[in-house]
Scaffold this active site. Sequence first.
Site, mmCIF file in Angstrom:
data_model
loop_
_atom_site.group_PDB
_atom_site.id
_atom_site.type_symbol
_atom_site.label_atom_id
_atom_site.label_comp_id
_atom_site.label_asym_id
_atom_site.label_seq_id
_atom_site.Cartn_x
_atom_site.Cartn_y
_atom_site.Cartn_z
ATOM 1 N N ARG A 170 1.836 -0.778 -8.082
ATOM 2 C CA ARG A 170 1.463 -1.692 -7.007
ATOM 3 C C ARG A 170 1.729 -0.985 -5.689
ATOM 4 O O ARG A 170 2.275 0.102 -5.666
ATOM 5 C CB ARG A 170 2.149 -3.067 -7.120
ATOM 6 N N GLY A 171 1.310 -1.661 -4.594
ATOM 7 C CA GLY A 171 1.371 -0.994 -3.294
ATOM 8 C C GLY A 171 -0.007 -0.373 -3.046
ATOM 9 O O GLY A 171 -0.518 0.353 -3.918
ATOM 10 N N ALA A 172 -0.596 -0.675 -1.882
ATOM 11 C CA ALA A 172 -1.996 -0.318 -1.663
ATOM 12 C C ALA A 172 -2.313 1.168 -1.896
ATOM 13 O O ALA A 172 -3.249 1.496 -2.639
ATOM 14 C CB ALA A 172 -2.414 -0.760 -0.264
ATOM 15 N N ASP A 200 -1.606 -3.649 3.386
ATOM 16 C CA ASP A 200 -2.641 -3.565 2.349
ATOM 17 C C ASP A 200 -4.030 -3.420 2.936
ATOM 18 O O ASP A 200 -4.929 -2.890 2.296
ATOM 19 C CB ASP A 200 -2.583 -4.798 1.448
#
Length: 347
Positions: free
Chosen positions: A48-50, A237
């Site tokens: 996860r994490g853009a 994001d």
Amino acid sequence: MSYTVKTIEWRGDEVVMIDQRVLPLLEEYIHHATWQEVGDSIRKMVIRGAPAIGVATAMGIALAAMQSSATSYEELKKDLEAASKGLFATRPTAYNLGWALQQQQEIWGQPGDPDDIRAALKKRSQEILEEDIAMCMAMGEHAAPLFPPGARILTHCNAGALATAGYGTALGVIRSVFQRDPTIHVFADETRPFLQGARLTAWELQKEGIPCSIITDNMSGYFFKKGEIDAVVVGSDRIAANGDVANKIGTYTVSVLAREHGVPFYVAAPTSTVDLSLADGSRIPIEEREICEVTHIGDHQVAPDGIAVRNPAFDVTPHQNVTAIITEAGVHREPYIESLAGIKKGK
Ligand code: MRU
């Protein structure tokens, strides 16, 4: 290089990711041989994490090409269109996902020999990983001088090595500040419901000896009011053309507190997060996730059966609350409509 976390990498023809759902208690790695497995891991937040989602997506497309038995360009194109559609549907808010698909499409969109395209897609995905680390390090260099000596810095969610290919955006900035000034202190918002702050940010900072206190999300107002927070730095994001910033739910609340208390609020993100097609943040798609993330903490139920729940994963901070946006190109201030447009033209 001081950071020690390997978020995602190629091992032979497999994509290996650290499983962020089980950190900090377990350090486990998941191997992916297909784009569908990568899509599943993005959806379930193994990764996860853009920026990390962007890298995983680029690698997923390379896997799709390797999986495909196509012998003609037309067949391969059909398989890659299907994989792109499948990966695009996994998480809607992170702009880096669509950006990575676009990067790969620039390769497979041109007719060519299928094996050459396979090799080029894998190579480009590795370049995207390496470029992401370089961008994070550049952001750290640009931002470090903005922080006063001994700064007490609040961050929300995890915008660290785990959320990127390595080093991190907001945590990359904190890493760079710490290298110059080991007296800083970080406040890590716990970040309900997925607990990225308590589980991931705290884990990363502790691993490197960067002083850090976890606070629950409802405590930051207390510390702002007492004058114990000197600056905020978060990741993003998606950033709209006017500088509105989508980030983890709760970021907007922190920005309002920062503004009220005259504390600078910085956003660190690579230009691959900037979406100039959106004039402002009102059109940024906001993901709503499963209600069990709210009703449960891990496997433990904390809410009554059958209760109504809302679970938006992100919110939008208006550009008026953002003191500066730091990208690999430098420190950008209002009017963002001009400074961000300039960045993209320069690339
Ligand atoms: O739902 P997540 O954990 O993917 O949300 C992550 C964030 O909101 C991060 O702050 C953002 O992606 C920037 S990461 C460098």
